[in-house]
Design an enzyme around this catalytic site. Structure first.
Site, PDB file in Angstrom:
ATOM      1  N   CYS A 146     -32.821 -30.658 -32.794  1.00 21.94           N
ATOM      2  CA  CYS A 146     -31.834 -30.807 -33.868  1.00 21.94           C
ATOM      3  C   CYS A 146     -30.430 -31.006 -33.331  1.00 21.94           C
ATOM      4  O   CYS A 146     -30.058 -30.430 -32.307  1.00 21.94           O
ATOM      5  CB  CYS A 146     -31.813 -29.569 -34.750  1.00 21.94           C
ATOM      6  SG  CYS A 146     -33.391 -29.168 -35.473  1.00 21.94           S
ATOM      7  N   ARG A 197     -31.144 -36.849 -28.639  1.00 23.42           N
ATOM      8  CA  ARG A 197     -31.755 -35.533 -28.461  1.00 23.42           C
ATOM      9  C   ARG A 197     -33.174 -35.494 -29.018  1.00 23.42           C
ATOM     10  O   ARG A 197     -33.946 -34.598 -28.684  1.00 23.42           O
ATOM     11  CB  ARG A 197     -30.906 -34.468 -29.161  1.00 23.42           C
ATOM     12  CG  ARG A 197     -29.545 -34.283 -28.531  1.00 23.42           C
ATOM     13  CD  ARG A 197     -28.622 -33.520 -29.456  1.00 23.42           C
ATOM     14  NE  ARG A 197     -29.051 -32.148 -29.646  1.00 23.42           N
ATOM     15  CZ  ARG A 197     -28.642 -31.125 -28.905  1.00 23.42           C
ATOM     16  NH1 ARG A 197     -27.815 -31.332 -27.902  1.00 23.42           N
ATOM     17  NH2 ARG A 197     -29.045 -29.905 -29.150  1.00 23.42           N
ATOM     18  N   TRP A 230     -35.335 -31.983 -35.990  1.00 19.28           N
ATOM     19  CA  TRP A 230     -36.575 -32.099 -35.222  1.00 19.28           C
ATOM     20  C   TRP A 230     -37.451 -30.989 -35.771  1.00 19.28           C
ATOM     21  O   TRP A 230     -37.187 -29.810 -35.547  1.00 19.28           O
ATOM     22  CB  TRP A 230     -36.268 -31.897 -33.739  1.00 19.28           C
ATOM     23  CG  TRP A 230     -37.402 -32.195 -32.798  1.00 19.28           C
ATOM     24  CD1 TRP A 230     -37.757 -33.410 -32.291  1.00 19.28           C
ATOM     25  CD2 TRP A 230     -38.300 -31.244 -32.208  1.00 19.28           C
ATOM     26  NE1 TRP A 230     -38.824 -33.270 -31.437  1.00 19.28           N
ATOM     27  CE2 TRP A 230     -39.174 -31.963 -31.363  1.00 19.28           C
ATOM     28  CE3 TRP A 230     -38.456 -29.854 -32.311  1.00 19.28           C
ATOM     29  CZ2 TRP A 230     -40.181 -31.350 -30.629  1.00 19.28           C
ATOM     30  CZ3 TRP A 230     -39.466 -29.244 -31.580  1.00 19.28           C
ATOM     31  CH2 TRP A 230     -40.312 -30.003 -30.742  1.00 19.28           C
ATOM     32  N   ASN A 271     -29.397 -25.460 -36.184  1.00 18.61           N
ATOM     33  CA  ASN A 271     -30.263 -25.743 -35.045  1.00 18.61           C
ATOM     34  C   ASN A 271     -30.734 -24.401 -34.508  1.00 18.61           C
ATOM     35  O   ASN A 271     -29.914 -23.497 -34.330  1.00 18.61           O
ATOM     36  CB  ASN A 271     -29.471 -26.522 -33.979  1.00 18.61           C
ATOM     37  CG  ASN A 271     -30.279 -26.768 -32.718  1.00 18.61           C
ATOM     38  OD1 ASN A 271     -31.495 -26.583 -32.708  1.00 18.61           O
ATOM     39  ND2 ASN A 271     -29.614 -27.182 -31.659  1.00 18.61           N
ATOM     40  N   GLY A 272     -32.018 -24.250 -34.279  1.00 24.11           N
ATOM     41  CA  GLY A 272     -32.551 -22.971 -33.796  1.00 24.11           C
ATOM     42  C   GLY A 272     -33.676 -22.528 -34.707  1.00 24.11           C
ATOM     43  O   GLY A 272     -34.191 -23.323 -35.500  1.00 24.11           O
ATOM     44  N   GLU A 331     -43.626 -36.632 -10.932  1.00 24.01           N
ATOM     45  CA  GLU A 331     -42.499 -37.130 -11.726  1.00 24.01           C
ATOM     46  C   GLU A 331     -42.783 -38.553 -12.226  1.00 24.01           C
ATOM     47  O   GLU A 331     -42.506 -38.893 -13.379  1.00 24.01           O
ATOM     48  CB  GLU A 331     -41.216 -37.076 -10.878  1.00 24.01           C
ATOM     49  CG  GLU A 331     -39.992 -37.729 -11.489  1.00 24.01           C
ATOM     50  CD  GLU A 331     -39.581 -37.193 -12.855  1.00 24.01           C
ATOM     51  OE1 GLU A 331     -40.131 -36.186 -13.298  1.00 24.01           O
ATOM     52  OE2 GLU A 331     -38.725 -37.819 -13.496  1.00 24.01           O
ATOM     53  N   LYS A 365     -42.973 -39.758 -16.149  1.00 24.10           N
ATOM     54  CA  LYS A 365     -42.124 -40.831 -16.688  1.00 24.10           C
ATOM     55  C   LYS A 365     -42.940 -41.804 -17.517  1.00 24.10           C
ATOM     56  O   LYS A 365     -42.563 -42.159 -18.620  1.00 24.10           O
ATOM     57  CB  LYS A 365     -41.465 -41.638 -15.564  1.00 24.10           C
ATOM     58  CG  LYS A 365     -40.205 -41.196 -14.909  1.00 24.10           C
ATOM     59  CD  LYS A 365     -39.002 -40.948 -15.715  1.00 24.10           C
ATOM     60  CE  LYS A 365     -39.050 -39.698 -16.501  1.00 24.10           C
ATOM     61  NZ  LYS A 365     -38.576 -38.489 -16.033  1.00 24.10           N
ATOM     62  N   GLU A 424     -44.279 -40.206 -20.815  1.00 25.21           N
ATOM     63  CA  GLU A 424     -43.247 -39.952 -21.822  1.00 25.21           C
ATOM     64  C   GLU A 424     -42.920 -41.183 -22.653  1.00 25.21           C
ATOM     65  O   GLU A 424     -42.768 -41.096 -23.863  1.00 25.21           O
ATOM     66  CB  GLU A 424     -41.934 -39.516 -21.141  1.00 25.21           C
ATOM     67  CG  GLU A 424     -41.913 -38.117 -20.624  1.00 25.21           C
ATOM     68  CD  GLU A 424     -40.584 -37.792 -19.955  1.00 25.21           C
ATOM     69  OE1 GLU A 424     -40.004 -36.759 -20.290  1.00 25.21           O
ATOM     70  OE2 GLU A 424     -40.119 -38.561 -19.095  1.00 25.21           O
ATOM     71  N   HIS A 468     -62.183 -33.957  -4.871  1.00 24.55           N
ATOM     72  CA  HIS A 468     -62.745 -32.716  -5.394  1.00 24.55           C
ATOM     73  C   HIS A 468     -62.984 -32.795  -6.905  1.00 24.55           C
ATOM     74  O   HIS A 468     -63.049 -31.759  -7.565  1.00 24.55           O
ATOM     75  CB  HIS A 468     -61.841 -31.538  -5.035  1.00 24.55           C
ATOM     76  CG  HIS A 468     -61.697 -31.349  -3.555  1.00 24.55           C
ATOM     77  ND1 HIS A 468     -62.759 -31.029  -2.746  1.00 24.55           N
ATOM     78  CD2 HIS A 468     -60.640 -31.511  -2.730  1.00 24.55           C
ATOM     79  CE1 HIS A 468     -62.361 -30.959  -1.482  1.00 24.55           C
ATOM     80  NE2 HIS A 468     -61.066 -31.254  -1.447  1.00 24.55           N
ATOM     81  N   LYS A 496     -34.637 -34.608 -26.091  1.00 26.65           N
ATOM     82  CA  LYS A 496     -33.914 -34.570 -24.822  1.00 26.65           C
ATOM     83  C   LYS A 496     -33.572 -33.143 -24.438  1.00 26.65           C
ATOM     84  O   LYS A 496     -33.705 -32.733 -23.298  1.00 26.65           O
ATOM     85  CB  LYS A 496     -32.630 -35.407 -24.966  1.00 26.65           C
ATOM     86  CG  LYS A 496     -31.732 -35.408 -23.736  1.00 26.65           C
ATOM     87  CD  LYS A 496     -32.313 -36.284 -22.680  1.00 26.65           C
ATOM     88  CE  LYS A 496     -31.465 -36.346 -21.429  1.00 26.65           C
ATOM     89  NZ  LYS A 496     -32.279 -36.809 -20.289  1.00 26.65           N
TER      90      LYS A 496
HETATM   91  C1  G6P Z   1     -37.110 -31.960 -22.173  1.00 24.18           C
HETATM   92  C2  G6P Z   1     -36.795 -33.379 -21.762  1.00 24.18           C
HETATM   93  C3  G6P Z   1     -37.147 -33.591 -20.295  1.00 24.18           C
HETATM   94  C4  G6P Z   1     -36.449 -32.555 -19.439  1.00 24.18           C
HETATM   95  C5  G6P Z   1     -36.748 -31.128 -19.897  1.00 24.18           C
HETATM   96  C6  G6P Z   1     -35.848 -30.121 -19.203  1.00 24.18           C
HETATM   97  O1  G6P Z   1     -38.475 -31.763 -22.208  1.00 24.18           O
HETATM   98  O2  G6P Z   1     -37.497 -34.292 -22.571  1.00 24.18           O
HETATM   99  O3  G6P Z   1     -36.738 -34.876 -19.903  1.00 24.18           O
HETATM  100  O4  G6P Z   1     -36.830 -32.713 -18.119  1.00 24.18           O
HETATM  101  O5  G6P Z   1     -36.503 -31.009 -21.292  1.00 24.18           O
HETATM  102  O6  G6P Z   1     -34.527 -30.350 -19.594  1.00 24.18           O
HETATM  103  P1  G6P Z   1     -33.269 -29.814 -18.807  1.00 24.18           P
HETATM  104  O7  G6P Z   1     -32.099 -30.216 -19.655  1.00 24.18           O
HETATM  105  O8  G6P Z   1     -33.421 -28.318 -18.710  1.00 24.18           O
HETATM  106  O9  G6P Z   1     -33.260 -30.450 -17.472  1.00 24.18           O
END
Ligand code: G6P
Length: 603
Positions: free
Chosen positions: A2, A27, A73, A99-100, A473, A477, A480, A496, A598
């Site tokens: 949010c 976000r 959200w 938000n929260g 990583e 990517k 996502e 394995h 985000k």
């Molecule tokens: C969310 C984002 C990720 C990010 C993670 C941690 O899940 O979508 O891209 O890596 O949060 O976020 P931070 O701000 O703590 O690095």
């Protein structure tokens, strides 16, 4: 997650609110809304995008120089117009955005309904509107302070009332809120990107605080009702740092900004002649850093992957055990941390609820905290004992790229500073920006590879050691943003079990940047090729390594010549590009992947 925005001043609030909401879109959200006060309160909200809200908004109806806005959200209640914020009280005079999560919403709702309040949404937030309706005797800020005493959970709240058309009341508990101070106008947002268009002078609200914003100024009170005097800070980012510029997507912009981001991350921290690393700015010194018996890295998502690289580096530098914990799991394992452990928390936003909760648990057990964080003034930066800023600049795309790379750079710096070994790490790091620039030259060929594998439903990424951390990583990517199912495996672990999933035509992406491990990884590549897999390999651009590895792959992505410790940081760049181009080829919304946010400010 949010996003909140609010405005009070002398210009029409609506365009400011819509502008702020557009800034917060990154976000992640599913509905949007605004409330504007003139003599009366007008509310407009809808499921869907901010653009839809903007098209629906009639500026002749939504007039007024005071208002709040929200991107939701969904947590409590489905995605619908009804559940979108703002929420209003029974009289329709007062509106709230939040938000929260209000943990005791069910109990409050029962009480309020028993006293005759009519609820129209399924959200936890609506209780706040009805609570304020009961408490507001003409002083909205006093009512908000009283209301927050009855709430449990987390909140960033912004409230307006038609009874006080010049007052924007806000409160914070465990959810970020930043106030932007203008001339004759004030603005509030979930993060600085929402206020940057109006001002760079900001006040970060702290937990338990309540503030009153009017055109003339801002007054803040702490949880006990005492006035808080705090000097504003200047945000180091330009408003155009959050503009797309010539790029089609923020993700592409941020990938291509990496040479500059890394330059900023290194600036003033590595002496150009000697390569000596100096991180005194953190307030820590190498002796104190070295004095801990153990190190525990806590982080989420991409930051956790940076932590996996950090484990290798810090363990080598300190000679002590380093563990990497998923922040959301940390508390449940009865973590063995105390004053002899240094907790290293990594976060781009500094607002990730799981990471903050892990940090609070570590501190409760006596462990000091070093934060590696991008956003200045964030909760993590404030709560940590020491802070190493990554200086990536604002990152907007949900899929983190430059934030990751600068986190890994920060960990390299930390390791080199804790245990200098002839200063060669510092000198090699100084070469990194130009090597990333050279690596970005792989873009056209990566685009071709992406087109070839974009039709896949499953992908495998393999690597050993640091390359395994990069593989994790790289797989995240592509999951996502392209929604291709991807799994990363330590290359030696394939046989394995996972080898059962390899069939003719399956794409496997192999990372083989480390000389000492590449022969073994090559063996694992041969195993998948023998079963009909097609292989994309990322490896050194110079022979002999290249001439040994390249023949094993269907597509080889050669990295520019660079000191070996830099190669995993370079290898991640074509992996980011691969995810980006695969997502585009599949027609995905690159910057706004479904279901993701985000900044994840709830646990
Ligand atoms: C969310 C984002 C990720 C990010 C993670 C941690 O899940 O979508 O891209 O890596 O949060 O976020 P931070 O701000 O703590 O690095």
């Amino acid at each position: 997650m949010c996003g909140i925005v609010g405005y009070v001043g002398s210009r029409p609030a609506l365009p400011v609110l819509l502008g702020g909401l557009r800034r917060l879109e990154y976000r992640g959200y599913d509905s949007a809304g605004v409330a504007v006060v003139n003599h009366r309160l007008e509310v407009l909200k809808t499921a869907g995008r901010v653009e839809r809200l903007a098209r629906m908004a009639d500026p002749s109806r939504l007039t007024g120089e005071l208002g709040i806005g929200h991107t939701r959200w969904a947590t409590h209640g489905a995605v619908s117009d009804r559940n979108a914020h703002p929420h209003v009280d029974c009289t329709g005079r007062l509106a709230v955005v939040h938000n929260g999560i209000i943990d005791n919403h069910a109990e409050l709702r029962r009480e309020l309904e028993a006293r005759g309040h009519r609820f129209v949404s399924d959200t936890d937030t609506e209780v706040v509107a009805h609570l304020l309706e009961e408490l507001d005797q003409g002083d909205l800020v006093a009512a908000l302070r009283e209301a927050t005493r009855r709430l449990r959970g987390s909140w960033a709240l912004a409230v307006v009332s038609a009874r006080q058309p010049g007052v924007l009341a806000v409160a914070r508990q465990d959810s970020p809120l930043v106030i932007g101070l203008g001339d004759g106008q004030q603005v509030v947002g979930s993060d600085v990107t929402a206020v940057l268009d109006l001002t760079r002078r900001v006040l970060y609200l702290r937990d338990g605080e309540v503030a009153c914003l009017t055109a003339e100024g801002v007054t803040v009170w702490d949880a006990d009702g005492r006035r808080v005097e705090r000097a504003p800070t200047e945000v180091p980012w330009e408003a155009n740092a959050v503009e797309l510029g010539p790029y089609e997507h923020f993700m592409a912009k941020e990938i291509f900004e990496q040479p500059q981001a890394v330059r900023q991350a290194l600036a003033g921290r590595v002496e150009p002649g000697s390569g000596r690393v100096d991180l005194r700015e953190t307030g820590l010194d190498p002796a104190t850093f070295q004095s801990f018996q153990r190190y525990v890295i806590v982080a989420c998502g991409t930051a956790w992957h940076a932590g996996l690289v950090g484990r290798h580096l810090l363990q080598r530098a300190t000679g002590r055990p380093v563990s990497v914990e998923i922040a959301s799991e940390f508390r449940y394992g009865d973590p063995l941390v105390d004053s002899s452990t240094l907790t290293v928390a990594i976060s781009q936003s500094g607002e990730t609820a799981d990471t903050l909760a892990a940090v609070r648990e570590a501190r409760r057990r006596g462990s000091p905290v070093l934060a590696i964080v991008n956003v200045e003034g964030s909760s993590l930066a404030r709560e940590a004992d020491w802070v190493l800023y990554t200086r990536a600049g604002p990152e907007v795309a949900v899929a983190s790229t430059k934030a990751y790379l600068t986190q890994v750079v920060a960990l390299h710096l930390l390791a080199a500073w804790a245990a200098p070994r002839g200063e060669d790490t510092g000198l090699s790091l100084l070469q990194l920006p130009s090597r990333i620039e050279a690596t970005l030259g792989l873009d056209p060929v990566v685009q071709e590879v992406a087109r070839e594998l974009a039709g896949s439903e499953h992908l495998f990424y393999i690597g050993r050691g640091l390359d395994y951390a990069v593989a994790l990583e790289a797989a995240l990517k592509i999951k996502e943003i392209s929604y291709i199912h991807a799994e990363a495996y330590a290359a030696g672990e394939l046989k394995h079990g996972t080898l059962a999933l390899i069939e003719p035509g399956r794409w496997v992406v192999a990372l083989a940047t480390q000389r000492s491990l590449s022969a073994k990884t090559a063996g694992n590549v041969a195993e998948v090729s023998a079963r009909g897999a097609r292989v994309v390999m990322v490896g050194p651009g110079t022979s002999p390594a290249r001439s040994e590895l390249e023949p094993l792959a269907d597509r080889y992505l050669p990295l520019p010549e660079a000191p070996e410790p830099l190669l995993p940081m370079l290898a991640v760049v074509p992996m980011q590009l691969l995810a980006y181009h695969a997502a585009r080829a599949r027609g995905c919304d690159v910057d706004r992947p479904r279901n993701l946010a985000k900044s994840v400010t709830v646990e």
